[in-house]
Design a protein around this motif. Structure first.
Motif, PDB file in Angstrom:
ATOM      1  N   ARG A 147       0.803  -1.223   0.000  1.00 38.74           N
ATOM      2  CA  ARG A 147       0.000   0.000   0.000  1.00 38.74           C
ATOM      3  C   ARG A 147       0.833   1.269   0.000  1.00 38.74           C
ATOM      4  NH1 ARG A 147      -4.288  -1.138   4.795  1.00 38.74           N
ATOM      5  NH2 ARG A 147      -2.388  -1.807   5.874  1.00 38.74           N
TER       6      ARG A 147
ATOM      7  N   CYS B 183      -1.202  -1.543  -4.230  1.00 41.32           N
ATOM      8  CA  CYS B 183      -2.441  -2.315  -4.182  1.00 41.32           C
ATOM      9  C   CYS B 183      -2.847  -2.541  -2.736  1.00 41.32           C
ATOM     10  CB  CYS B 183      -2.215  -3.665  -4.890  1.00 41.32           C
ATOM     11  SG  CYS B 183      -3.588  -4.808  -4.806  1.00 41.32           S
ATOM     12  N   ASP B 184      -4.139  -2.458  -2.460  1.00 42.42           N
ATOM     13  CA  ASP B 184      -4.673  -2.725  -1.126  1.00 42.42           C
ATOM     14  C   ASP B 184      -5.435  -4.042  -1.172  1.00 42.42           C
ATOM     15  OD1 ASP B 184      -5.827  -2.807   1.345  1.00 42.42           O
ATOM     16  OD2 ASP B 184      -7.017  -0.968   1.112  1.00 42.42           O
TER      17      ASP B 184
ATOM     18  N   GLN C 158      -9.250  -5.047  -0.347  1.00 46.19           N
ATOM     19  CA  GLN C 158     -10.374  -4.806  -1.242  1.00 46.19           C
ATOM     20  C   GLN C 158     -10.496  -5.923  -2.291  1.00 46.19           C
ATOM     21  OE1 GLN C 158     -12.272  -2.226  -0.383  1.00 46.19           O
ATOM     22  NE2 GLN C 158     -10.748  -1.734   1.205  1.00 46.19           N
TER      23      GLN C 158
ATOM     24  N   GLU D 182      -9.375  -4.899  -5.719  1.00 44.92           N
ATOM     25  CA  GLU D 182      -7.929  -4.726  -5.785  1.00 44.92           C
ATOM     26  C   GLU D 182      -7.213  -6.079  -5.889  1.00 44.92           C
ATOM     27  OE1 GLU D 182      -5.728  -1.352  -5.085  1.00 44.92           O
ATOM     28  OE2 GLU D 182      -7.231  -1.535  -6.671  1.00 44.92           O
TER      29      GLU D 182
ATOM     30  N   ILE E 167      -7.406  -8.330   5.106  1.00 42.93           N
ATOM     31  CA  ILE E 167      -5.991  -8.407   4.726  1.00 42.93           C
ATOM     32  C   ILE E 167      -5.378  -9.732   5.164  1.00 42.93           C
ATOM     33  CG2 ILE E 167      -3.701  -7.435   5.172  1.00 42.93           C
ATOM     34  CD1 ILE E 167      -5.017  -4.685   5.289  1.00 42.93           C
TER      35      ILE E 167
END
Length: 245
Positions: free
Chosen positions: A37, A57-58, A61, A64, A110
């Motif tokens: 991120r 990129c996260d 999501q 994503e 995550i």
């Protein structure tokens, strides 16, 4: 696992264990793609490691994660190793908690949703391509075996990731896909924004992981996590009391 001439996608590669492994995998002749991120950290890594490919990129999501998968398979269609390393650790007091559920959900996404989702995407991709010798590596934690009560969401997600990894390995038995679990102890990183100076030096730990990968271990543990992952129930209870005393 063959540690050379692989094409490896590593999540959470901008710092900590992820970056340390990316450096070592890059050094022995692999094509390495990393995401994270923090654009500045990714740029710094790319400047030090020629040929490193990066994407901001996260992975919390869903869209994503899909974008990451499409980027990796477009950049390097022969990508054959997924290393799910991205993680976040937060201290949470259940009695004093006033945060929105979305914050908690982000930690779960995550730590657990991302590795599950990406694993499923890549297993399908490799099956369609009849990819030779693909590898999924999930980074869990010793806290998945012995929870640290002040980080309850993190500990729970790592326990779930260990369970998922076991099921994934069993379902993929007899296929070309190898499933490996890295189970870190406390390591000198910025994970959780806490002082991990009591833990294992990062370079020492990353070197050991590389050695165990080369030796073909399917569960890679070290120190506390080695003891926790093999402990009996009474030993786990004792370790829990000591850790949370």
């Amino acid at each position: 696992m063959n540690l050379t001439q692989q094409t490896i996608l590593l999540t959470g590669g901008g710092s900590g264990i992820g970056l340390a492994l990316a450096e070592r995998l890059h050094a022995v002749g692999n094509t390495v793609l990393i995401c994270g991120r923090d654009a500045a950290k990714l740029q710094a890594a790319a400047e030090r490691l020629p040929g490193l490919r990066t994407l901001v990129c996260d992975v919390a999501q869903t869209a994503e994660r899909q974008r990451l998968f499409e980027w990796a398979t477009t950049e390097c269609p022969d990508v054959n190793v997924l290393l799910n390393n991205a993680g976040v650790q937060r201290t949470v007091s259940v009695l004093e908690n006033t945060e929105a559920w979305a914050t908690t959900a982000g930690e779960i996404a995550i730590n657990l949703e991302a590795p599950m989702h990406l694993a499923l995407l890549f297993v399908g991709y490799w099956h369609t391509r009849q990819q030779a010798a693909p590898v999924i590596i999930n980074v869990s934690s010793g806290l998945g075996f012995v929870p640290l009560a002040r980080v309850p969401v993190y500990s729970a997600t790592k326990a779930a990731l260990h369970s998922f990894t076991q099921s994934l390995r069993r379902q993929l038995a007899g296929t070309p896909t190898q499933v490996i679990e890295i189970i870190p102890p406390a390591v000198h990183t910025e994970l959780g924004g806490t002082d991990h100076s009591f833990g294992v030096p990062l370079a020492e730990y990353a070197d050991d992981v590389m050695q165990q990968l080369a030796a073909g271990h399917l569960e890679i543990a070290y120190g506390f996590s080695a003891k926790a992952s093999q402990a009996t129930r009474p030993e786990l209870d004792s370790m829990f009391q000591q850790l949370n005393g």
